[in-house]
Design an enzyme around this catalytic site. Structure first.
Site, PDB file in Angstrom:
ATOM      1  N   GLY A  17       0.876  -1.217   0.215  1.00 30.40           N
ATOM      2  CA  GLY A  17      -0.365  -0.171  -0.041  1.00 30.40           C
ATOM      3  C   GLY A  17       1.017   1.021   0.345  1.00 30.40           C
ATOM      4  N   SER A  18       0.892   2.516   0.885  1.00 35.19           N
ATOM      5  CA  SER A  18       1.503   3.146   0.678  1.00 35.19           C
ATOM      6  C   SER A  18       2.984   3.227   1.333  1.00 35.19           C
ATOM      7  CB  SER A  18       0.073   4.375   2.239  1.00 35.19           C
ATOM      8  OG  SER A  18       1.440   3.521   3.495  1.00 35.19           O
ATOM      9  N   LEU A  19       3.190   1.893   1.803  1.00 34.62           N
ATOM     10  CA  LEU A  19       4.691   1.855   1.801  1.00 34.62           C
ATOM     11  C   LEU A  19       5.153   1.417   0.812  1.00 34.62           C
ATOM     12  CD1 LEU A  19       4.528  -0.115   5.750  1.00 34.62           C
ATOM     13  CD2 LEU A  19       5.039   2.396   4.693  1.00 34.62           C
ATOM     14  N   ALA A  21       5.419   3.345  -1.728  1.00 32.68           N
ATOM     15  CA  ALA A  21       6.098   4.756  -2.091  1.00 32.68           C
ATOM     16  C   ALA A  21       7.429   4.965  -1.209  1.00 32.68           C
ATOM     17  CB  ALA A  21       4.708   5.356  -1.896  1.00 32.68           C
ATOM     18  N   GLU A  84       1.173   0.642  11.726  1.00 30.87           N
ATOM     19  CA  GLU A  84       0.475  -0.041  10.824  1.00 30.87           C
ATOM     20  C   GLU A  84      -1.077   0.337  12.223  1.00 30.87           C
ATOM     21  OE1 GLU A  84       0.007  -0.518   8.362  1.00 30.87           O
ATOM     22  OE2 GLU A  84       1.691  -0.726   7.404  1.00 30.87           O
TER      23      GLU A  84
END
Length: 173
Positions: A17-19, A21, A84
């Site tokens: 997901g966002s990680l 990036a 998380e």
């Protein structure tokens, strides 16, 4: 340049997901670890109503494409666990590295609420980068600042207060 942490203590973490990036990872870990593109089989990546980040749950015959962050230190894993928060549970799963097809055991974060009515569809990283990445980086910076404080808030609280402030600013505009 040798590391003082024994290799056996290092972790490999599948992110989806966002990680994905590097900018977000750099804010949290103060570095961008080596990584390798990977596939997690028999899982699905959902969007979550009201959130900009995704959730994964086991679903047969589906797959999630992401990457494995390699050689994560125990301290960095603690930061990721805290980031998380309690919405996710860290589990050990098998992924397949895309460049070699090699199977690898890694940690990943699985959504805790298996019957969450807010999960839907398929989360899209490209769309997230376009629409949410900049704000998410700012929120992550706020999270890391909070983490330095003795009474730090969990990430969900940081997330909600960040997006609440943002909504307040936009409604005043």
């Amino acid at each position: 340049m040798g590391s003082s942490i024994p290799q056996a203590a290092m972790h490999n973490v599948f992110v989806y997901g966002s990680l994905l990036a590097d900018d977000v990872v750099r804010v949290l870990l103060h570095r961008v670890p080596r990584s390798s593109p990977a596939v997690l089989r028999d899982f699905h990546r959902f969007s979550i109503k009201g959130r900009v980040y995704p959730a994964i749950l086991p679903i047969e015959a589906k797959e999630v494409v992401g990457k494995v962050l390699l050689d994560i230190t125990p301290f960095e894993l603690e930061i990721l666990d805290y980031f998380e928060d309690d919405e996710y549970e860290r589990k050990t799963v098998d992924v397949y590295l895309m460049d070699t097809s090699e199977k690898m055991q890694v940690d990943t974060y699985v959504w805790c609420n298996k019957s969450d009515p807010n999960l839907y569809g398929e989360w899209d990283f490209e769309e997230w980068k376009r629409l949410h990445k900049e704000d998410f980086i700012k929120m992550s910076m706020g999270f890391m600042e909070e983490l330095q404080l003795p009474e730090s808030k969990p990430r969900v609280a940081t997330y909600e207060s960040f997006y609440q402030q943002k909504d307040d600013r936009t409604s005043m505009a």
